[in-house]
Design an enzyme around this catalytic site. Structure first.
Site, short mmCIF file in Angstrom:
data_model
loop_
_atom_site.label_atom_id
_atom_site.label_comp_id
_atom_site.label_asym_id
_atom_site.label_seq_id
_atom_site.Cartn_x
_atom_site.Cartn_y
_atom_site.Cartn_z
N GLY A 27 1.28 -1.20 -0.03
CA GLY A 27 0.29 0.45 -0.38
C GLY A 27 0.91 1.29 0.51
O GLY A 27 1.64 1.52 1.02
N GLY A 29 0.16 4.47 -0.01
CA GLY A 29 -1.31 5.61 0.36
C GLY A 29 0.01 6.70 1.07
O GLY A 29 1.17 6.47 1.11
N PHE A 30 -0.57 7.25 1.99
CA PHE A 30 0.09 8.04 3.14
C PHE A 30 0.81 7.57 3.63
O PHE A 30 2.17 8.57 3.46
CB PHE A 30 -1.03 9.29 3.80
N GLU A 187 -17.76 18.42 1.29
CA GLU A 187 -16.94 19.14 0.31
C GLU A 187 -17.47 18.88 -0.60
O GLU A 187 -18.23 19.50 -1.37
CB GLU A 187 -15.32 18.25 0.43
N ASP A 317 -4.81 4.09 8.39
CA ASP A 317 -6.05 3.95 8.84
C ASP A 317 -6.54 2.29 8.75
O ASP A 317 -7.33 1.74 9.88
CB ASP A 317 -7.04 4.00 7.67
N ALA A 335 -4.95 11.76 7.40
CA ALA A 335 -3.84 11.73 7.05
C ALA A 335 -2.41 11.67 7.84
O ALA A 335 -1.91 11.00 7.24
CB ALA A 335 -3.71 12.97 5.34
#
Ligand SMILES: Cc1cc2nc3c(=O)[nH]c(=O)nc-3n(C[C@H](O)[C@H](O)[C@H](O)COP(=O)(O)OP(=O)(O)OC[C@H]3O[C@@H](n4cnc5c(N)ncnc54)[C@H](O)[C@@H]3O)c2cc1C
Length: 440
Positions: A27, A29-30, A187, A317, A335
């Protein structure tokens, strides 16, 4: 299978004769990308980053891609370009399938990979809470593909509406329900409202703006549940000011044949249900059940070690850490948590290798922000609260700096400037050739 095993063994021998420790990160991601980049500075490690996509992306701005304010390339960056100057960092494209802890091996879609240390950073996936019709018919907002599918879907329905003569059907085509009044739901509904306010009459002279209705619905009695009361109240007022119908205490129960049904019996007719209501940990086959906690998140200690293992870690996460005294129920799925855990684990792996004591993770909470529309935002920073243009400006600066690592900030800034001054970005393309969902 024999050939795959042979490849994994050969791979293991090669690294052990070179005396390098092999770290496999699942993974990018962040959490994963920050861990990989920091760890790559230590040449005692050979790192392999595995991801099902060949690019890293920036989820906080997905909704701007979905609403045609940004291009997908503004918020995405290919892993191989990231790693061009990192001699001890390799990328492997392919989804994770299973871990075999006793053999220190992971099976991925593109082959088996052995490890000395394994790190899971696979994040979460959309949670439909067991509602099969919602899963089949709603549009999620979790990936770049989801954002582009949503853009296509909304634009295609508007085209359909221009040809529709039945008023009720046209209203159903033009109504949008956003489920989940967390930051993403706020948003995306805010941006859709801005889009309708500033663009709709110009793009669709055949249609009337009064026929468009955007609903933001949530099972809870508040919007932006994790934020301050002030932010919640200001956001609710701004959303209503933008013409969004906010329905709180409305839990979605079903969605089929173009009808959203709520637990309280109310219904809304719409061809678009945007699902931003929940996430669940991505499944990690091969880990024992004892290693999983609430929401199937992986239980980790203060050093992100998975319960029961000293060579398997989880960050971001996907993990649940209760050892941080300020966050006894686990950290929020944000994040900054993933970024800070990735960097802390990079330091700890180096410390372990040198025989030194690792550092327990402590989350440095930098606050939360949400944008509601152009010039409208809320920000809860430690001890401070901002709203309106200041919060909007802060949000722009923070996100632009975060995007700097994508080296796309100039393009992004340009697109935002166009959107800001003209309120009329020109990215409203339908980019697939067939409908992604059958009309109800
Ligand atoms: C629409 C949206 C808006 C958000 N806005 C904000 C915000 O404004 N501020 C904020 O702090 N947080 C925000 N978040 C939350 C934030 O994005 C997450 O907390 C953060 O991304 C978690 O980082 P991570 O590294 O744990 O996982 P992710 O960043 O989700 O990365 C997971 C990676 O794992 C890969 N992966 C997943 N499964 C597999 C598999 N089986 N095999 C191989 N690879 C796999 C994925 O492709 C991905 O690259 C938002 C999230 C979403 C969806």
């Amino acid at each position: 299978m024999q050939a795959r095993d042979a490849a994994a063994n050969l791979d293991r021998q090669t690294y052990s004769t070179m005396n390098l420790k092999k770290v496999v990160i699942i993974g990018g991601g962040f959490g994963g990308i920050n861990l990989a980049q920091k760890l790559a500075r230590n040449k005692s490690f050979q790192i392999v980053l595995v991801d099902k996509n060949n690019y890293n992306f920036f989820p906080p701005l997905l909704y701007q891609v979905a609403t045609g304010f940004l291009e997908a390339s503004n918020i995405s960056y290919p892993f191989r370009k990231f790693f061009q100057d990192k001699s001890n960092l390799r990328f492997s494209l392919g989804g994770f399938e299973k871990v075999f802890p006793n053999e220190k091996k992971v099976v991925t879609e593109s082959g088996d990979i052995c490890y000395d240390y394994l790190v899971f950073a696979t994040g979460t996936e959309t949670n439909y809470f067991g509602m099969e019709n919602v899963r089949k018919n709603a549009v999620p907002m979790k990936t770049v593909q989801d954002a582009l599918a949503l853009r296509n879907h909304i634009l295609r329905l508007k085209e359909e509406a221009t040809r529709e003569t039945d008023v009720a059907v046209r209203k159903k085509l033009l109504s949008i329900v956003v489920a989940g009044a967390g930051p993403t739901g706020v948003e995306v509904s805010g941006m859709l409202a801005e889009m309708h306010k500033n663009i709709f009459n110009k793009d669709y002279p055949e249609l009337k703006r009064e026929e468009v209705q955007i609903y933001l619905v949530d099972a809870l009695p508040v919007v932006l549940n994790p934020m301050s009361k002030k932010s919640q109240e200001e956001t609710l007022a701004e959303l209503r000011g933008l013409g969004i119908e906010v329905l709180l205490d409305h839990a979605v129960k079903d969605y089929q044949n173009g009808i959203v049904t709520f637990a309280n019996g109310n219904t809304i007719a719409t061809e678009t249900l945007i699902w931003t209501s929940g996430v669940t940990a991505t499944p990690l086959p091969g880990l024992p059940d004892e290693a999983l906690g609430k929401g199937k998140r992986v239980l980790v200690d203060a050093y992100n070690r998975v319960k029961g293992f000293d060579d398997i870690f989880a960050i971001g996460d996907i993990c649940l850490m209760t050892a941080d005294k300020e966050f006894p129920n686990g950290h929020p799925q944000l994040a900054q948590v993933a970024i800070q855990q990735g960097r802390n684990l990079a330091d700890n792996l180096s410390l372990w290798l040198e025989g030194k004591s690792p550092t327990a993770f402590e989350y440095n909470d930098k606050g939360t922000m949400a944008i509601i529309g152009v010039n409208k935002a809320v920000a809860d920073l430690p001890g401070l609260h901002f709203k309106g243009f200041i919060a909007y400006f802060l949000w722009l600066v923070v996100h632009l700096f975060s995007l700097m690592r994508y080296r796309n900030q100039v393009k992004t800034l340009y697109n935002w400037m166009v959107a800001f001054f003209t309120r009329d970005q020109s990215l409203r393309f339908i980019l697939d050739s067939k409908p992604e969902k059958p009309a109800h």
